[in-house]
Scaffold this motif. Structure first.
Motif, PDB file in Angstrom:
ATOM      1  N   VAL A 132      12.764  -4.663   6.406  1.00  0.00           N
ATOM      2  CA  VAL A 132      11.422  -5.045   5.962  1.00  0.00           C
ATOM      3  C   VAL A 132      11.155  -4.504   4.563  1.00  0.00           C
ATOM      4  O   VAL A 132      10.613  -5.198   3.689  1.00  0.00           O
ATOM      5  N   THR A 133      11.553  -3.239   4.325  1.00  0.00           N
ATOM      6  CA  THR A 133      11.339  -2.646   3.000  1.00  0.00           C
ATOM      7  C   THR A 133      12.120  -3.397   1.932  1.00  0.00           C
ATOM      8  O   THR A 133      11.609  -3.693   0.847  1.00  0.00           O
ATOM      9  N   ARG A 134      13.366  -3.696   2.240  1.00  0.00           N
ATOM     10  CA  ARG A 134      14.183  -4.446   1.276  1.00  0.00           C
ATOM     11  C   ARG A 134      13.597  -5.828   1.021  1.00  0.00           C
ATOM     12  O   ARG A 134      13.554  -6.296  -0.128  1.00  0.00           O
ATOM     13  N   SER A 135      13.173  -6.490   2.068  1.00  0.00           N
ATOM     14  CA  SER A 135      12.594  -7.829   1.905  1.00  0.00           C
ATOM     15  C   SER A 135      11.333  -7.774   1.053  1.00  0.00           C
ATOM     16  O   SER A 135      11.098  -8.655   0.216  1.00  0.00           O
ATOM     17  N   ARG A 136      10.518  -6.735   1.254  1.00  0.00           N
ATOM     18  CA  ARG A 136       9.299  -6.612   0.451  1.00  0.00           C
ATOM     19  C   ARG A 136       9.639  -6.411  -1.024  1.00  0.00           C
ATOM     20  O   ARG A 136       9.019  -7.018  -1.910  1.00  0.00           O
ATOM     21  N   VAL A 703       8.055 -14.408   7.606  1.00  0.00           N
ATOM     22  CA  VAL A 703       9.376 -14.323   8.230  1.00  0.00           C
ATOM     23  C   VAL A 703       9.999 -12.947   8.062  1.00  0.00           C
ATOM     24  O   VAL A 703      10.531 -12.368   9.020  1.00  0.00           O
ATOM     25  N   PHE A 704       9.921 -12.359   6.868  1.00  0.00           N
ATOM     26  CA  PHE A 704      10.741 -11.193   6.560  1.00  0.00           C
ATOM     27  C   PHE A 704       9.980  -9.867   6.544  1.00  0.00           C
ATOM     28  O   PHE A 704      10.590  -8.824   6.769  1.00  0.00           O
ATOM     29  N   THR A 705       8.700  -9.864   6.260  1.00  0.00           N
ATOM     30  CA  THR A 705       7.970  -8.597   6.202  1.00  0.00           C
ATOM     31  C   THR A 705       7.033  -8.401   7.394  1.00  0.00           C
ATOM     32  O   THR A 705       7.001  -7.330   7.993  1.00  0.00           O
ATOM     33  N   LEU A 706       6.274  -9.438   7.741  1.00  0.00           N
ATOM     34  CA  LEU A 706       5.367  -9.316   8.882  1.00  0.00           C
ATOM     35  C   LEU A 706       6.081  -9.531  10.209  1.00  0.00           C
ATOM     36  O   LEU A 706       5.715  -8.908  11.217  1.00  0.00           O
ATOM     37  N   ARG A 707       7.070 -10.423  10.206  1.00  0.00           N
ATOM     38  CA  ARG A 707       7.852 -10.717  11.416  1.00  0.00           C
ATOM     39  C   ARG A 707       6.946 -11.065  12.596  1.00  0.00           C
ATOM     40  O   ARG A 707       7.033 -10.484  13.679  1.00  0.00           O
ATOM     41  N   THR A 731      17.351 -11.144   0.544  1.00  0.00           N
ATOM     42  CA  THR A 731      17.987 -10.504  -0.600  1.00  0.00           C
ATOM     43  C   THR A 731      17.244 -10.867  -1.880  1.00  0.00           C
ATOM     44  O   THR A 731      16.398 -11.757  -1.910  1.00  0.00           O
ATOM     45  N   ALA A 732      17.577 -10.155  -2.939  1.00  0.00           N
ATOM     46  CA  ALA A 732      16.942 -10.441  -4.229  1.00  0.00           C
ATOM     47  C   ALA A 732      17.341 -11.829  -4.733  1.00  0.00           C
ATOM     48  O   ALA A 732      16.516 -12.553  -5.296  1.00  0.00           O
ATOM     49  N   ARG A 733      18.607 -12.191  -4.508  1.00  0.00           N
ATOM     50  CA  ARG A 733      19.039 -13.525  -4.920  1.00  0.00           C
ATOM     51  C   ARG A 733      18.328 -14.606  -4.100  1.00  0.00           C
ATOM     52  O   ARG A 733      17.939 -15.649  -4.640  1.00  0.00           O
ATOM     53  N   GLY A 734      18.140 -14.364  -2.810  1.00  0.00           N
ATOM     54  CA  GLY A 734      17.397 -15.305  -1.990  1.00  0.00           C
ATOM     55  C   GLY A 734      15.958 -15.451  -2.440  1.00  0.00           C
ATOM     56  O   GLY A 734      15.390 -16.552  -2.416  1.00  0.00           O
ATOM     57  N   ALA A 735      15.346 -14.339  -2.870  1.00  0.00           N
ATOM     58  CA  ALA A 735      13.981 -14.400  -3.379  1.00  0.00           C
ATOM     59  C   ALA A 735      13.920 -15.168  -4.695  1.00  0.00           C
ATOM     60  O   ALA A 735      12.957 -15.904  -4.958  1.00  0.00           O
TER      61      ALA A 735
END
Length: 832
Positions: A132-136, A703-707, A731-735
């Motif tokens: 979650v932290t990485r996704s944020r 999808v990635f932070t709140l789930r 990931t950063a590339r996905g963002a």
């Protein structure tokens, strides 16, 4: 709004009584109000929605202008940058304190603890909390990349971070995005000047005939006479209008004839000016096309770029002038293309991580990202190298038959292009029995000669002596590769034994016809039948979307609004008419996105050719879509009012005939302005710029932070998010892919400048002293579109090179509005 044909005695509207006689009209189309008039519930609802949409668009426009004023004029941007720098510094200090004592390898890997921590009152795995932290952090990086990916001036950098192009930046003579953008602005100027010329001509005709005041007075007197039941006074008034009607018809005939000549002169001036501009522009600028030659008909097995470069330098006598050779590989196989795309994406990830670790000034501004925002497999360069070698040496990655030679100077490239048209290349083929039989049938007489391929690695002395060969008299397919007519086949006797053949084929050295960065590398090698199949599939997708638009948009509007109000002979409310124009713009945007996706999937080699096909397809589809929508909305008005007024004999006109033609123009004008011209444009820009950014921000956080969703619903959303990221963490590339902004694609713009003036020219066939207002608003629309493109689209778009093919096509398609002016000239010649 309601019609006045109401009978208080029966508590029913007379128009409603007529409507109920038609089975196609809903029984509750009109209802009686307490004041004795009737109203339409659908019209009231549509008026409410249209009013709020227009209000929201006005708020967005004024709010955007106010924010721009605060950011640019009041120094708000500097304050935001200071706060952002403080936050970034605090974040970096925290990350530095966390990773102290960790080696580089452990830093690049995600943490895998097994303990549980408490988060929001619940115990979750620390690995999930870490995801979650990485996704944020990745979402924050994606938003920064959306800002950083917009057009910036990298040539003149007076600050650590390249600045945006100002409102008065030179986009005309500087080679920023190619010659297409200046030509596009020139085409906008042609639309503006032509619209203003048409408006001035129609205003002059209206003033010359004096029909406007006379017609308004006649309608007023006609209504009064009809209410008083005095047909004699009405008949006398009709006789007084014959002179004005005749002058109006003659004025339209001569005015449109002169106007067509003026438009032709304007088009010639624009064409000559564009040609002179291109000459000066190309003499002062250079592009990739000026330094590149294309090699065509290369063997598919030839994949060694170093070998091809040495052969080019030897046979073309340009040893010191070549920078390198780039092979266009065959990526028609979906599996091969997937592997290549993934390897390229991994290279981008490693490059950004290395850029961030370098600690340069741009890295401190947010370019690049730390390694913990990337996956392990993306950072493993050795694994990617092994996978590529397996793909390359396994024979799955083949050449497409084309390569590009890049020269050090324009003069060297031009000299080779003028002197040499081809070179010979020798290779070995292994035909099957059927292919050997085809070769035998296509061979000509046997001759003796030396090898024309004068350079070969490991060449033997016997190769320099005379050898027997025969030439192919027609094309032959061998191992899914075409051997063209004229190819030399040596030692053709080995065909009987089924052995390999030494062939020598002519590789054509041609001018690079791709305009700047126009090569679609992933589409090279796709056979023609595959492109045809995808074209038919794309056509089916467009027709399917078109059918949905007709069922979900056109049919309800026609059933609940158009037909009832047409039968009642009364117009809808103004905001309802604007809502219809907005719906037309929204449906056109959805149809345009479907066409864009279908055209991208066909497999064109040349980006400019793909854009040309898109402009033709979108213009034709948008024109038919607009006419279908307009004819659906104005069907009854056209049926009752088109050409009803007798311009030569006013005595034959009645109150109903005159009013019906006036109502036709009013209905057309109400749908066109401002709903379609202005509100629809703003809705389209909101859909193209604001809505994707907002939706992707909501989807990625859900999808990635709140789930908040179960796995199967998350899989649906990840399929919608651009880039289709994995479900565990972003990931950063996905963002970056999720928040990737729109590119400066001029192919999207040209169809509007062909369809909109063409539709406006349809008003030339209807009698109205106020028709000049349509083209006055069209000129305002052209100026508004220029300001919107220059001040909004260009600053927020990603850079994309543009050539001249699309502009040349638009110049030819401009003949459609001009032809409609000529057709209206003939039409009024018949009426007068």
């Amino acid at each position: 709004p309601a019609c006045t044909r109401c009978d208080a005695a029966t508590r029913r509207c007379l128009a409603c009584l007529e409507l109920h006689q038609s089975a196609w009209v809903p029984t509750n189309s009109f209802r009686l109000a307490p004041d004795g008039t009737c109203y339409s519930p659908t019209d009231v609802w549509a008026d409410f929605v249209g009013r709020w949409i227009v209000l929201v668009l006005v708020v967005i426009l004024l709010g955007g202008a106010f924010v721009q004023f605060l950011v640019v004029r009041c120094g708000l941007k500097q304050g935001i940058q200071k706060v952002s720098m403080v936050y970034e510094q605090m974040l970096k200090e925290g990350v530095t304190a966390t990773i102290e004592g960790m080696d580089q390898e452990s830093l690049l890997r995600p943490r895998r603890p097994s303990i549980k921590v408490q988060q929001h009152g619940e115990y979750v795995c620390e690995a999930e909390a870490d995801q979650v932290t990485r996704s944020r952090e990745a979402i924050r990086h994606g938003l920064r990349s959306w800002l950083q990916g917009q057009m910036r001036d990298w040539e003149f950098r007076s600050a650590p971070e390249p600045k945006r192009y100002g409102l008065f930046a030179d986009f005309v003579w500087r080679y920023i995005v190619g010659p297409g953008l200046p030509l596009f602005y020139g085409f906008q100027g042609l639309v503006f000047v032509s619209s203003a010329a048409i408006a001035v001509t129609l205003l002059a005709v209206s003033k010359y005939s004096g029909l406007g005041p006379e017609l308004a007075e006649w309608v007023k007197s006609a209504k009064k006479s009809a209410q008083e039941g005095n047909p004699v006074q009405l008949d006398q008034r009709l006789r007084l209008e014959e002179y004005e009607l005749t002058k109006y018809a003659e004025g339209m005939f001569y005015g449109l004839g002169a106007l067509y000549l003026v438009l032709c002169v304007l088009s010639v001036i624009y064409a000559v000016g564009s040609r002179e501009f291109l000459r000066i522009y190309h003499s002062g600028n250079s592009c990739m096309q000026d330094y590149t030659l294309a090699l065509k008909r290369l063997p598919a097995c030839e994949r060694n770029e170093t070998r091809i470069r040495q052969m080019v330098e030897h046979q073309l006598n340009c040893a010191d002038d070549v920078v390198g050779v780039s092979i266009a590989y065959d990526l028609s196989d979906d599996d091969v293309r997937g592997v290549v795309d993934r390897l390229n994406a991994n290279r981008v990830v490693r490059a950004e991580v290395e850029f961030y670790q370098m600690g340069s000034t741009l890295a401190q501004q947010g370019f690049g990202y730390p390694g913990f925002l990337a996956r392990d497999d993306a950072l493993d360069e050795s694994a990617d190298q092994r996978e590529f070698e397996e793909l390359y040496h396994g024979g799955k990655l083949r050449g497409s038959g084309q390569a590009f030679v890049v020269f050090k100077s324009k003069s060297a490239c031009s000299a080779v292009r003028q002197k040499i048209q081809g070179m010979w290349m020798r290779h070995t083929v292994h035909p099957s029995d059927d292919e050997a039989a085809d070769i035998s049938r296509a061979l000509g007489c046997e001759c003796v000669g030396k090898l024309l391929d004068t350079w070969q690695l490991g060449e033997k002395e016997a190769d320099r002596a005379g050898r027997k060969f025969a030439q192919l008299m027609s094309d032959v397919v061998v191992n899914q590769e075409v051997l063209e007519a004229g190819t030399r086949v040596y030692d053709a006797s080995t065909l009987r034994g089924g052995g390999p053949l030494v062939v020598e084929r002519l590789v054509r050295v041609a001018e690079d016809t791709f305009e700047p960065t126009g090569a679609m590398w992933s589409n090279f090698g796709k056979p023609k039948h595959q492109r045809d199949e995808r074209m038919y599939l794309g056509l089916w997708r467009v027709l399917r979307m078109w059918g949905l638009i007709v069922v979900l948009v056109y049919v309800p509007i026609f059933y609940f609004l158009t037909y009832p109000f047409g039968v009642a002979q009364t117009p809808t409310s103004p905001c309802t008419a604007q809502l219809q124009g907005i719906l037309l713009s929204i449906s056109g945007n959805f149809l345009g996105m479907t066409i864009w996706s279908a055209v991208n999937n066909i497999g064109y080699f040349d980006k400019n050719l793909q854009d040309t096909f898109f402009v033709v397809s979108s213009t034709a589809t948008q024109l038919v879509n607009t006419l279908l929508f307009g004819l659906t909305g104005l069907a009854l008005f056209v049926q009752r009012g088109f050409g009803r007024v007798n311009m030569m004999d006013a005595r034959g006109n009645t109150f109903e005939t005159v009013i019906s033609e006036i109502d036709l123009f009013r209905s057309f004008y109400g749908m066109l302005i401002p709903g379609w011209l202005f509100s629809g444009v703003l809705v389209g820009n909101v859909m193209g710029i604001v809505l994707p950014l907002l939706l992707n921000f909501v989807f990625t956080n859900v999808v990635f932070t709140l789930r908040l969703l179960p796995r199967y619903l998350r899989s649906v959303l990840t399929a919608i998010i651009p880039g289709n990221p994995q479900q565990d963490w972003l990931t950063a590339r996905g963002a970056e892919l999720a928040f990737r902004g729109q590119s400066l694609s001029l192919a999207w713009e040209f169809s509007n400048y062909i369809v909109t003036p063409s539709v406006c020219c349809l008003s030339l066939f209807v009698m109205s002293p106020n028709s000049w207002r349509v083209f006055a608003y069209l000129a305002v629309w052209a100026a508004f579109m220029f300001a919107l493109h220059r001040c909004v689209t260009v600053p927020l778009a990603r850079k994309e090179m543009s050539g001249i093919r699309v502009t040349i096509l638009a110049d030819r398609m401009w003949g459609l509005p001009s032809a409609l002016v000529l057709a209206a000239f003939g039409f009024w010649g018949v009426r007068c």
